[in-house]
Write a protein that holds these residues in place. Structure first.
Motif, PDB file in Angstrom:
ATOM      1  N   GLU A 178      49.232  35.315  37.153  1.00 39.19           N
ATOM      2  CA  GLU A 178      48.743  36.698  37.050  1.00 39.19           C
ATOM      3  C   GLU A 178      49.707  37.549  36.243  1.00 39.19           C
ATOM      4  O   GLU A 178      49.294  38.398  35.440  1.00 39.19           O
ATOM      5  CB  GLU A 178      48.562  37.293  38.442  1.00 39.19           C
ATOM      6  N   ILE A 179      50.999  37.342  36.462  1.00 39.46           N
ATOM      7  CA  ILE A 179      52.016  38.102  35.712  1.00 39.46           C
ATOM      8  C   ILE A 179      51.901  37.802  34.227  1.00 39.46           C
ATOM      9  O   ILE A 179      51.926  38.711  33.383  1.00 39.46           O
ATOM     10  CB  ILE A 179      53.427  37.753  36.223  1.00 39.46           C
ATOM     11  N   THR A 180      51.778  36.523  33.901  1.00 36.09           N
ATOM     12  CA  THR A 180      51.652  36.121  32.494  1.00 36.09           C
ATOM     13  C   THR A 180      50.407  36.724  31.865  1.00 36.09           C
ATOM     14  O   THR A 180      50.445  37.232  30.737  1.00 36.09           O
ATOM     15  CB  THR A 180      51.607  34.588  32.385  1.00 36.09           C
ATOM     16  N   ALA A 181      49.285  36.688  32.591  1.00 37.71           N
ATOM     17  CA  ALA A 181      48.033  37.239  32.064  1.00 37.71           C
ATOM     18  C   ALA A 181      48.158  38.725  31.780  1.00 37.71           C
ATOM     19  O   ALA A 181      47.621  39.228  30.791  1.00 37.71           O
ATOM     20  CB  ALA A 181      46.896  36.983  33.043  1.00 37.71           C
ATOM     21  N   SER A 210      50.591  40.377  30.707  1.00 39.81           N
ATOM     22  CA  SER A 210      51.377  40.707  29.518  1.00 39.81           C
ATOM     23  C   SER A 210      50.559  40.622  28.237  1.00 39.81           C
ATOM     24  O   SER A 210      51.041  40.945  27.162  1.00 39.81           O
ATOM     25  CB  SER A 210      52.595  39.773  29.427  1.00 39.81           C
ATOM     26  N   PHE A 211      49.303  40.202  28.373  1.00 40.76           N
ATOM     27  CA  PHE A 211      48.405  40.105  27.227  1.00 40.76           C
ATOM     28  C   PHE A 211      47.387  41.238  27.260  1.00 40.76           C
ATOM     29  O   PHE A 211      47.125  41.820  28.312  1.00 40.76           O
ATOM     30  CB  PHE A 211      47.697  38.749  27.223  1.00 40.76           C
ATOM     31  N   PRO A 212      46.778  41.564  26.126  1.00 39.58           N
ATOM     32  CA  PRO A 212      45.769  42.616  26.100  1.00 39.58           C
ATOM     33  C   PRO A 212      44.617  42.288  27.043  1.00 39.58           C
ATOM     34  O   PRO A 212      44.360  41.121  27.356  1.00 39.58           O
ATOM     35  CB  PRO A 212      45.288  42.645  24.644  1.00 39.58           C
ATOM     36  N   VAL A 213      43.906  43.320  27.449  1.00 41.83           N
ATOM     37  CA  VAL A 213      42.808  43.142  28.408  1.00 41.83           C
ATOM     38  C   VAL A 213      41.810  42.101  27.926  1.00 41.83           C
ATOM     39  O   VAL A 213      41.353  41.259  28.707  1.00 41.83           O
ATOM     40  CB  VAL A 213      42.103  44.494  28.660  1.00 41.83           C
ATOM     41  N   HIS A 214      41.482  42.134  26.632  1.00 41.28           N
ATOM     42  CA  HIS A 214      40.450  41.224  26.149  1.00 41.28           C
ATOM     43  C   HIS A 214      40.891  39.762  26.166  1.00 41.28           C
ATOM     44  O   HIS A 214      40.064  38.857  26.071  1.00 41.28           O
ATOM     45  CB  HIS A 214      39.985  41.627  24.734  1.00 41.28           C
ATOM     46  N   SER A 215      42.197  39.500  26.295  1.00 44.03           N
ATOM     47  CA  SER A 215      42.680  38.119  26.311  1.00 44.03           C
ATOM     48  C   SER A 215      42.915  37.579  27.716  1.00 44.03           C
ATOM     49  O   SER A 215      43.103  36.379  27.895  1.00 44.03           O
ATOM     50  CB  SER A 215      44.006  38.023  25.539  1.00 44.03           C
ATOM     51  N   ARG A 216      42.898  38.453  28.711  1.00 40.32           N
ATOM     52  CA  ARG A 216      43.373  38.039  30.033  1.00 40.32           C
ATOM     53  C   ARG A 216      42.508  36.984  30.702  1.00 40.32           C
ATOM     54  O   ARG A 216      43.009  36.105  31.390  1.00 40.32           O
ATOM     55  CB  ARG A 216      43.522  39.262  30.943  1.00 40.32           C
ATOM     56  N   ARG A 217      41.203  37.054  30.518  1.00 36.70           N
ATOM     57  CA  ARG A 217      40.348  36.052  31.146  1.00 36.70           C
ATOM     58  C   ARG A 217      40.688  34.668  30.608  1.00 36.70           C
ATOM     59  O   ARG A 217      40.742  33.688  31.347  1.00 36.70           O
ATOM     60  CB  ARG A 217      38.879  36.399  30.878  1.00 36.70           C
ATOM     61  N   ARG A 218      40.903  34.572  29.314  1.00 41.48           N
ATOM     62  CA  ARG A 218      41.272  33.288  28.710  1.00 41.48           C
ATOM     63  C   ARG A 218      42.630  32.822  29.249  1.00 41.48           C
ATOM     64  O   ARG A 218      42.809  31.656  29.600  1.00 41.48           O
ATOM     65  CB  ARG A 218      41.318  33.411  27.193  1.00 41.48           C
ATOM     66  N   ILE A 219      43.597  33.760  29.358  1.00 42.68           N
ATOM     67  CA  ILE A 219      44.930  33.414  29.840  1.00 42.68           C
ATOM     68  C   ILE A 219      44.868  32.953  31.294  1.00 42.68           C
ATOM     69  O   ILE A 219      45.619  32.076  31.717  1.00 42.68           O
ATOM     70  CB  ILE A 219      45.884  34.614  29.695  1.00 42.68           C
ATOM     71  N   GLU A 220      43.963  33.533  32.071  1.00 50.15           N
ATOM     72  CA  GLU A 220      43.797  33.125  33.466  1.00 50.15           C
ATOM     73  C   GLU A 220      43.149  31.746  33.574  1.00 50.15           C
ATOM     74  O   GLU A 220      43.437  30.972  34.495  1.00 50.15           O
ATOM     75  CB  GLU A 220      42.948  34.156  34.214  1.00 50.15           C
ATOM     76  N   LEU A 221      42.265  31.426  32.641  1.00 52.59           N
ATOM     77  CA  LEU A 221      41.550  30.147  32.685  1.00 52.59           C
ATOM     78  C   LEU A 221      42.410  28.975  32.201  1.00 52.59           C
ATOM     79  O   LEU A 221      42.271  27.850  32.693  1.00 52.59           O
ATOM     80  CB  LEU A 221      40.278  30.219  31.838  1.00 52.59           C
ATOM     81  N   GLU A 222      43.293  29.221  31.252  1.00 55.44           N
ATOM     82  CA  GLU A 222      44.061  28.128  30.643  1.00 55.44           C
ATOM     83  C   GLU A 222      44.816  27.259  31.651  1.00 55.44           C
ATOM     84  O   GLU A 222      44.745  26.027  31.581  1.00 55.44           O
ATOM     85  CB  GLU A 222      45.030  28.681  29.597  1.00 55.44           C
TER      86      GLU A 222
END
Length: 282
Positions: free
Chosen positions: A90-93, A95-107
């Motif tokens: 969650e912390i890592t996600a 640090s990314f823009p809102v539009h990227s967070r879902r992808r960062i959470e899924l990876e």
């Protein structure tokens, strides 16, 4: 910046709002003080976690980054069933823009990731120097500390490929990406060498789309296909300052098919490695 550059940005937290970084610090302190065999001081926890007292102190006061390998060690020490790993994701996600967070959470949950990048080396494969060059150009007014924070966030993403059970990773990179001089010759030599190492992994298939290839269905931009055990594949596409998660089954099927055609048109795994080596030698 293009999606595979994964432009990052700060995410402020309103007072009183849930903050996974603060929660991580509080959980670390609480579990340390309530350790079943007796309270641990920071030095004792640091010894168990194979790190330094200063690192534990910074973690518990929300100062500086969390070492990528620390969450798993804390989960093991405190038997917390992935609590610290989930908070770290969650912390890592954030640090990314809102539009990227879902992808960062899924990876981190993905069992399979397929990526196409026509413009830059994908974020999961970038060296720190290459990422720094992209981020510096992406925001010339950012301070060195801000850029360093963004680079650390990008490097932390790459942990998904380094675990004991990494996802199957397929990536196709346009030849122009390999020839584009990002950060200077030394940075590119390091990046090309890193691509050869990534491509040699058994769970990774790295292919190059030659400049002479014919028209294909993904020429308009980059794309990632993410498959998790929790549901059907989803697709993430991104522009310069925007990104979209696509879940509609018919659209996902169409774009996934386009990716399959792309891999068939790209150079083979061995031929791709050979091209990268030739560029590196040149």
């Amino acid at each position: 910046m293009d999606s595979n550059g994964d432009e990052t940005g700060s995410a402020g937290t309103a007072e009183g709002a849930y903050d996974p970084r603060r929660q991580f610090a509080e959980e670390c302190r609480s579990h340390r003080e309530l350790y079943p065999q007796g309270p641990l001081n920071q030095t004792q926890l640091a010894k168990l976690a194979n790190t330094s007292k200063s690192t534990i102190s910074r973690v518990e006061t929300c100062l500086g980054p969390i070492p990528p390998d620390l969450p798993a060690r804390l989960d093991q020490i405190f038997a917390t069933d992935g609590l610290f790993k989930r908070l770290y994701e969650e912390i890592t996600a954030q640090s990314f823009p809102v539009h990227s967070r879902r992808r960062i959470e899924l990876e981190p949950k993905a069992i399979s990731i397929s990526a196409w990048s026509p413009t830059v080396v994908p974020g999961l494969l970038q060296t720190a120097s290459y990422a720094r060059a992209l981020l510096r150009e992406g925001d010339p007014r950012a301070s060195d500390n801000e850029v360093a924070t963004l680079v650390r966030a990008r490097m932390a993403r790459q942990e998904v490929l380094k675990g004991t059970s990494p996802p199957d990773f397929s990536v196709v990179i346009c030849e122009s990406v390999l020839r584009r001089n990002v950060g200077g010759p030394d940075v590119m030599r390091e990046q090309l060498s890193a691509l050869l190492v990534h491509g040699s992994r058994r769970t990774t298939v790295l292919q190059v789309m030659p400049l002479g290839a014919e028209t294909h269905g993904l020429m308009d931009g980059s794309m990632s296909v993410l498959t998790t055990p929790e549901g059907p594949p989803v697709i993430y596409t991104e522009g310069i300052r925007s990104g979209t998660i696509i879940e509609d089954p018919s659209t996902v099927r169409l774009l996934a098919r386009s990716y399959d055609v792309l891999t068939a048109s790209a150079l083979s795994r061995d031929a791709s490695a050979s091209m990268i080596r030739k560029l590196l030698e040149a």
